[in-house]
Design an enzyme around this catalytic site. Structure first.
Site: not given
Length: 425
Positions: A22-23, A116, A121, A398
């Site tokens: 995913k990343n 999330c 962040r 996700r």
């Protein structure tokens, strides 16, 4: 809305082909916006986050298609430079479009991202870096109004923290900027290397990815290319833990064992044994795990924060006391209160969680509130006695492609059912 129904106690063993990361997939999809042509992205995981990223590309004017895990993006003629608020707020990583839009279009209008809730962040590192490259950015009414009238220019950028997202945004902006950009204290994650490899295949000039300093020499134009996304190291760790907490055995294919270098020693300390052959990893777990010792999350090559929650669930099933120190996010223990409902013993003080292994966990009704914490609840339910019901499946979607399908393949008793439906075996 849906939930997972799980009956625990089954020993999980077998073979799995790992999903794409995913990343890696998300920034690579965003990078396709820079290409004046067609990009082919293979092994792209089918996740709600990748789906939303493709929706953003379509809104911007790209032609996007998907077939059997391969996503094709034709960005020959993007027509928009604004991402709607509903798409931006659906995931935190949507900010990754800021760099490509400025580089390709010379302007961008985005709302602040969502995703999330893991504590603050901030995107200040992203904005500061792009301003150093010549971007004019105004923050008004929850929106970012961004312009680069003369185009972006290379710069020497020193990050105060090796932020993955900021490093990715800089790489994407710098690939099509004028001149040379040097990033000091850059993030070193394998996913950064994967992004750099895709950009290089498209004609970008990137060196040093995976090291503390990255150099990017901007080029006038990027061309289309084909790229296969690396295996998802966090998904790999999750499936390894799923097998470990049930005393099982697992063979994983399509994984880069080196990307798991900070996690495998922790599992070995708990009593698991490994065999590595190329991109194949075999793991065998003991009937009862030992304590994990002290686990500190750190930027790569340290222990990843995304694996903290799954490993904390693992510690609940081990004999002895394990300690977790969360150094990346402030609010990454939200899953603990739900694990306590299953009989776990965890004490949290600030960034430290002390976990005392218990003889057995008990099935319960629990709720996921974010991605990795949701995975931890699934892992605990697999090891628990009796039935568990886990709501908030949309968070787990996700980052995990067909989680229930892969776990069923290993022998788990897990079903996805509507929240208002009683599950029967």
């Amino acid at each position: 809305m849906e939930r997972y129904w799980i009956r625990g106690g089954e020993r999980l063993q077998g073979e799995l082909q790992l999903q794409g990361a995913k990343n890696s997939a998300l920034p690579i999809l965003a990078a396709a916006l820079l290409v004046r042509g067609v990009s082919e992205i293979r092994r792209c995981p089918r996740l709600s986050d990748t789906k939303r990223t493709m929706e953003i590309l379509k809104h911007l004017g790209c032609h996007v298609s998907e077939e059997e895990g391969t996503v094709t993006v034709d960005a020959s003629q993007p027509v928009r430079c604004e991402v709607p608020e509903e798409l931006m707020r659906s995931m935190r990583s949507s900010i990754i479009f800021l760099g490509p839009l400025l580089a390709r279009c010379g302007q961008a209008r985005l709302s602040y991202p969502g995703g999330c809730e893991l504590g603050p962040r901030p995107i200040d590192l992203h904005l500061s870096a792009l301003r150093q490259m010549g971007a004019q950015i105004e923050e008004t009414g929850g929106y970012l109004q961004c312009r680069a009238p003369g185009g972006l220019s290379g710069a020497d950028i020193v990050l105060s923290f090796p932020s993955v997202g900021a490093t990715e945004n800089i790489l994407l902006a710098a690939a099509a900027a004028q001149g040379v950009t040097r990033v000091t204290n850059a993030a070193r994650e394998p996913e950064i290397v994967d992004l750099a490899q895709f950009l290089t295949r498209c004609g970008a000039r990137v060196s040093g990815a995976g090291e503390g300093e990255i150099t990017v020499e901007g080029v006038p134009e990027l061309h289309g290319a084909s790229h296969e996304v690396m295996g998802d190291r966090i998904a790999a760790a999750t499936y390894l833990v799923a097998s470990a907490v049930t005393g099982g055995r697992l063979k994983l294919s399509g994984v880069r064992p080196g990307s798991l270098a900070a996690m495998l020693p922790v599992m070995e300390k708990s009593g698991c044994s490994f065999q590595v052959r190329g991109e194949e990893l075999r793991m065998e777990a003991p009937r009862r795990l030992s304590a994990l010792g002290t686990v500190r999350t750190m930027p790569y090559p340290g222990f990843p924060t995304d694996a903290q929650a799954p490993f904390l669930a693992m510690a609940l099933t081990a004999s002895g006391t394990s300690v977790f120190v969360e150094n990346i996010f402030e609010s990454r223990y939200k899953h603990v209160s739900e694990l306590l409902r299953m009989g776990g013993r965890v004490e949290v003080q600030g960034r430290v969680a002390v976990v005392e292994g218990v003889p057995r966990l008990c099935g319960a009704g629990v709720a996921a509130t974010e991605l990795r914490g949701g995975a931890a609840l699934v892992l605990a339910a697999l090891a628990a006695e009796g039935e568990s019901s886990i709501s908030g499946v949309q968070f787990i979607d996700r980052g995990y492609e067909n989680l229930e399908g892969f776990l069923t393949q290993l022998g788990a008793r897990i079903k996805r059912v509507p929240c208002d439906e009683k599950s029967q075996e």
